[in-house]
Design a protein around this motif. Structure first.
Motif, PDB file in Angstrom:
ATOM      1  N   ALA A 197      17.280   4.859  17.378  1.00  0.00           N
ATOM      2  CA  ALA A 197      18.039   3.620  17.185  1.00  0.00           C
ATOM      3  C   ALA A 197      17.319   2.451  17.858  1.00  0.00           C
ATOM      4  O   ALA A 197      16.788   2.599  18.961  1.00  0.00           O
ATOM      5  N   PRO A 198      17.281   1.282  17.205  1.00  0.00           N
ATOM      6  CA  PRO A 198      16.644   0.112  17.819  1.00  0.00           C
ATOM      7  C   PRO A 198      17.448  -0.392  19.005  1.00  0.00           C
ATOM      8  O   PRO A 198      18.678  -0.234  19.045  1.00  0.00           O
ATOM      9  N   LEU A 199      16.752  -0.994  19.970  1.00  0.00           N
ATOM     10  CA  LEU A 199      17.430  -1.549  21.136  1.00  0.00           C
ATOM     11  C   LEU A 199      17.856  -2.982  20.871  1.00  0.00           C
ATOM     12  O   LEU A 199      17.227  -3.709  20.093  1.00  0.00           O
ATOM     13  N   THR A 200      18.923  -3.390  21.535  1.00  0.00           N
ATOM     14  CA  THR A 200      19.330  -4.789  21.471  1.00  0.00           C
ATOM     15  C   THR A 200      18.411  -5.617  22.359  1.00  0.00           C
ATOM     16  O   THR A 200      17.653  -5.080  23.180  1.00  0.00           O
ATOM     17  N   PHE A 248      15.687  -6.550  27.794  1.00  0.00           N
ATOM     18  CA  PHE A 248      15.619  -7.245  29.086  1.00  0.00           C
ATOM     19  C   PHE A 248      15.683  -6.231  30.223  1.00  0.00           C
ATOM     20  O   PHE A 248      14.906  -6.301  31.185  1.00  0.00           O
ATOM     21  N   ILE A 249      16.618  -5.294  30.128  1.00  0.00           N
ATOM     22  CA  ILE A 249      16.780  -4.284  31.177  1.00  0.00           C
ATOM     23  C   ILE A 249      15.552  -3.388  31.263  1.00  0.00           C
ATOM     24  O   ILE A 249      15.057  -3.081  32.355  1.00  0.00           O
ATOM     25  N   THR A 264      12.187 -11.071  30.955  1.00  0.00           N
ATOM     26  CA  THR A 264      12.156 -12.190  30.017  1.00  0.00           C
ATOM     27  C   THR A 264      11.153 -11.940  28.896  1.00  0.00           C
ATOM     28  O   THR A 264      11.451 -12.176  27.722  1.00  0.00           O
ATOM     29  N   MET A 265       9.968 -11.460  29.257  1.00  0.00           N
ATOM     30  CA  MET A 265       8.914 -11.268  28.261  1.00  0.00           C
ATOM     31  C   MET A 265       9.314 -10.281  27.174  1.00  0.00           C
ATOM     32  O   MET A 265       9.224 -10.577  25.977  1.00  0.00           O
ATOM     33  N   PHE A 266       9.788  -9.098  27.568  1.00  0.00           N
ATOM     34  CA  PHE A 266      10.147  -8.097  26.570  1.00  0.00           C
ATOM     35  C   PHE A 266      11.409  -8.496  25.800  1.00  0.00           C
ATOM     36  O   PHE A 266      11.542  -8.183  24.611  1.00  0.00           O
ATOM     37  N   GLY A 267      12.336  -9.182  26.481  1.00  0.00           N
ATOM     38  CA  GLY A 267      13.521  -9.655  25.786  1.00  0.00           C
ATOM     39  C   GLY A 267      13.185 -10.696  24.731  1.00  0.00           C
ATOM     40  O   GLY A 267      13.674 -10.628  23.597  1.00  0.00           O
ATOM     41  N   VAL A 268      12.352 -11.664  25.098  1.00  0.00           N
ATOM     42  CA  VAL A 268      11.946 -12.707  24.147  1.00  0.00           C
ATOM     43  C   VAL A 268      11.124 -12.105  23.015  1.00  0.00           C
ATOM     44  O   VAL A 268      11.297 -12.471  21.845  1.00  0.00           O
ATOM     45  N   TYR A 269      10.242 -11.171  23.350  1.00  0.00           N
ATOM     46  CA  TYR A 269       9.423 -10.521  22.327  1.00  0.00           C
ATOM     47  C   TYR A 269      10.308  -9.865  21.264  1.00  0.00           C
ATOM     48  O   TYR A 269      10.085 -10.036  20.057  1.00  0.00           O
ATOM     49  N   GLU A 270      11.318  -9.129  21.702  1.00  0.00           N
ATOM     50  CA  GLU A 270      12.211  -8.458  20.762  1.00  0.00           C
ATOM     51  C   GLU A 270      13.058  -9.471  20.002  1.00  0.00           C
ATOM     52  O   GLU A 270      13.282  -9.316  18.784  1.00  0.00           O
ATOM     53  N   ALA A 271      13.522 -10.512  20.679  1.00  0.00           N
ATOM     54  CA  ALA A 271      14.364 -11.514  20.028  1.00  0.00           C
ATOM     55  C   ALA A 271      13.596 -12.235  18.919  1.00  0.00           C
ATOM     56  O   ALA A 271      14.129 -12.458  17.826  1.00  0.00           O
ATOM     57  N   VAL A 272      12.349 -12.608  19.198  1.00  0.00           N
ATOM     58  CA  VAL A 272      11.538 -13.307  18.194  1.00  0.00           C
ATOM     59  C   VAL A 272      11.237 -12.384  17.013  1.00  0.00           C
ATOM     60  O   VAL A 272      11.312 -12.796  15.851  1.00  0.00           O
ATOM     61  N   LYS A 273      10.913 -11.121  17.302  1.00  0.00           N
ATOM     62  CA  LYS A 273      10.642 -10.176  16.216  1.00  0.00           C
ATOM     63  C   LYS A 273      11.874  -9.989  15.323  1.00  0.00           C
ATOM     64  O   LYS A 273      11.764  -9.988  14.095  1.00  0.00           O
ATOM     65  N   GLN A 274      13.037  -9.820  15.937  1.00  0.00           N
ATOM     66  CA  GLN A 274      14.252  -9.619  15.150  1.00  0.00           C
ATOM     67  C   GLN A 274      14.607 -10.869  14.354  1.00  0.00           C
ATOM     68  O   GLN A 274      15.098 -10.775  13.218  1.00  0.00           O
ATOM     69  N   TYR A 275      14.338 -12.033  14.922  1.00  0.00           N
ATOM     70  CA  TYR A 275      14.608 -13.282  14.202  1.00  0.00           C
ATOM     71  C   TYR A 275      13.722 -13.390  12.958  1.00  0.00           C
ATOM     72  O   TYR A 275      14.197 -13.741  11.868  1.00  0.00           O
ATOM     73  N   MET A 321       1.599 -11.388  16.700  1.00  0.00           N
ATOM     74  CA  MET A 321       0.860 -12.276  17.605  1.00  0.00           C
ATOM     75  C   MET A 321       1.725 -13.450  18.038  1.00  0.00           C
ATOM     76  O   MET A 321       1.708 -13.840  19.210  1.00  0.00           O
ATOM     77  N   LEU A 322       2.480 -14.005  17.089  1.00  0.00           N
ATOM     78  CA  LEU A 322       3.361 -15.122  17.429  1.00  0.00           C
ATOM     79  C   LEU A 322       4.420 -14.681  18.425  1.00  0.00           C
ATOM     80  O   LEU A 322       4.668 -15.365  19.429  1.00  0.00           O
ATOM     81  N   ALA A 323       5.038 -13.529  18.177  1.00  0.00           N
ATOM     82  CA  ALA A 323       6.065 -13.022  19.092  1.00  0.00           C
ATOM     83  C   ALA A 323       5.470 -12.734  20.461  1.00  0.00           C
ATOM     84  O   ALA A 323       6.072 -13.059  21.499  1.00  0.00           O
ATOM     85  N   GLY A 324       4.286 -12.133  20.492  1.00  0.00           N
ATOM     86  CA  GLY A 324       3.631 -11.834  21.766  1.00  0.00           C
ATOM     87  C   GLY A 324       3.242 -13.086  22.527  1.00  0.00           C
ATOM     88  O   GLY A 324       3.399 -13.153  23.752  1.00  0.00           O
ATOM     89  N   GLY A 325       2.734 -14.086  21.817  1.00  0.00           N
ATOM     90  CA  GLY A 325       2.355 -15.337  22.471  1.00  0.00           C
ATOM     91  C   GLY A 325       3.547 -16.050  23.075  1.00  0.00           C
ATOM     92  O   GLY A 325       3.490 -16.542  24.212  1.00  0.00           O
ATOM     93  N   LEU A 326       4.640 -16.129  22.324  1.00  0.00           N
ATOM     94  CA  LEU A 326       5.855 -16.771  22.837  1.00  0.00           C
ATOM     95  C   LEU A 326       6.438 -15.986  24.005  1.00  0.00           C
ATOM     96  O   LEU A 326       6.938 -16.578  24.968  1.00  0.00           O
ATOM     97  N   ALA A 327       6.355 -14.656  23.933  1.00  0.00           N
ATOM     98  CA  ALA A 327       6.859 -13.827  25.035  1.00  0.00           C
ATOM     99  C   ALA A 327       6.051 -14.067  26.305  1.00  0.00           C
ATOM    100  O   ALA A 327       6.613 -14.157  27.402  1.00  0.00           O
ATOM    101  N   GLY A 328       4.729 -14.162  26.162  1.00  0.00           N
ATOM    102  CA  GLY A 328       3.892 -14.428  27.325  1.00  0.00           C
ATOM    103  C   GLY A 328       4.175 -15.787  27.935  1.00  0.00           C
ATOM    104  O   GLY A 328       4.214 -15.944  29.164  1.00  0.00           O
ATOM    105  N   GLY A 329       4.366 -16.792  27.072  1.00  0.00           N
ATOM    106  CA  GLY A 329       4.715 -18.116  27.579  1.00  0.00           C
ATOM    107  C   GLY A 329       6.041 -18.112  28.308  1.00  0.00           C
ATOM    108  O   GLY A 329       6.204 -18.769  29.339  1.00  0.00           O
ATOM    109  N   ALA A 330       7.002 -17.339  27.793  1.00  0.00           N
ATOM    110  CA  ALA A 330       8.310 -17.243  28.442  1.00  0.00           C
ATOM    111  C   ALA A 330       8.207 -16.591  29.812  1.00  0.00           C
ATOM    112  O   ALA A 330       8.920 -16.967  30.753  1.00  0.00           O
TER     113      ALA A 330
END
Length: 315
Positions: A102-105, A110-111, A205-216, A232-241
């Protein structure tokens, strides 16, 4: 998580870490140089006026190799660092997952990221102490080179630069000197508290943002069909976050780790925070922020893409 999955995360994390280091290390060198430069006396200019000036002076004094100073320590441990980061995150995903596969929320990511941040802090602290010391010691040579270029011949400037004392001969030399004269293993873990304060919320923050951007971008929780550009876009935004959320703690970590052992300027993280904030204001806690953000986007884009491609290739 099955052992085969652990091995896959170990391998893919290593590949991602190498990609991240190669792309991002020059930016990191400039970040540390800006963070570690002392506050100039009244009426005098700082060693570096900004990131571009730091790049120019580093290249003039040390050549292109100066931008990769201190890379030996993280390169030697990048496999272990990223393997640990992605493996702990993967194991926490297994614990948090409501059902197998099952995919994670986003909140669960974040956790998982926070848990991974705790684990990697104990590896990151000695590695970054060695890296920061090697990166910071090149600053004196750059200043001497600038003075020589302004009013002396090239030969005289070169001689002046070579006269600047170099305390450390390389990563192993840093480790030996710290172990010998700075309290043994405890000396290598100088800055552990601010490292934890950076890695735990930063990775959450990084992994949460990465997953949020991918799901979006995927329009749902199934992100398996995303292309490399999206990853790459999701990873770049996650790193910036990551850096946007914890940057002041990284400044505090750097100044503590390069602080003189016998005559320390700072008596812990809180004291460092106060002494940076008082003369320099909030801006002092964001020295080197530009290079850090400039590094984080391409470096983390490369890291996450390399990880996902390697993980997919492994099955």
């Amino acid at each position: 998580m099955q052992m085969s999955d652990v091995a896959k995360d170990l391998t893919a994390g290593t590949v991602g870490g190498v990609a991240q280091l190669v792309v991002g290390h020059p930016f990191d060198t400039i970040k540390v140089k800006l963070q570690s430069q002392p506050t100039p006396p009244p009426g005098q200019l700082p060693k570096y006026s900004g990131a571009i000036d730091a790049v120019k002076k580093t290249l003039a004094a040390e050549g292109a190799g100066g931008l990769y100073k201190g890379m030996g320590a993280p390169l030697a441990t990048v496999a272990a660092f990223n393997a640990l980061l992605f493996t702990v995150r993967g194991q926490m995903e297994t614990v948090l997952r409501s059902a197998p596969g099952a995919p994670l929320t986003v909140n669960q990511q974040f956790i998982a990221g926070a848990g991974a941040g705790v684990a990697v802090s104990f590896l990151a602290t000695p590695t970054e102490l060695i890296k920061c010391r090697l990166q910071a010691q090149g600053a004196g040579a750059a200043v001497v080179a600038e003075a020589g270029a302004a009013g002396a011949s090239a030969t005289a400037a070169k001689a002046a630069t070579s006269s600047v004392p170099v305390k450390y001969g390389g990563p192993m030399d840093v480790a030996k000197q710290v172990l010998k004269s700075e309290g043994g293993i405890r000396g290598l873990y100088k800055g552990l508290f601010p490292t934890l304060a950076r890695e735990v919320p930063g990775n959450a923050t990084m992994f949460g943002v990465y997953e949020a951007v991918k799901q979006y971008m995927a329009g749902g929780t199934d992100t398996s069909g995303l292309g490399r550009g999206s990853l790459m876009l999701a990873g770049g935004l996650a790193g910036g976050a990551f850096w946007a959320s914890v940057y002041p703690t990284d400044v505090i970590k750097s100044v503590i780790q390069i602080d003189d052992y016998k005559n320390p300027k700072y008596n812990g993280s809180i004291d460092a925070f106060k002494k940076i904030l008082k003369p320099e204001g909030v801006g002092g806690l964001y020295k080197g922020f530009g290079p850090a953000m400039g590094r984080s986007v391409p470096a983390n884009a490369a890291c996450f893409l390399a990880y996902e491609v390697a993980r997919s290739y492994l099955g």
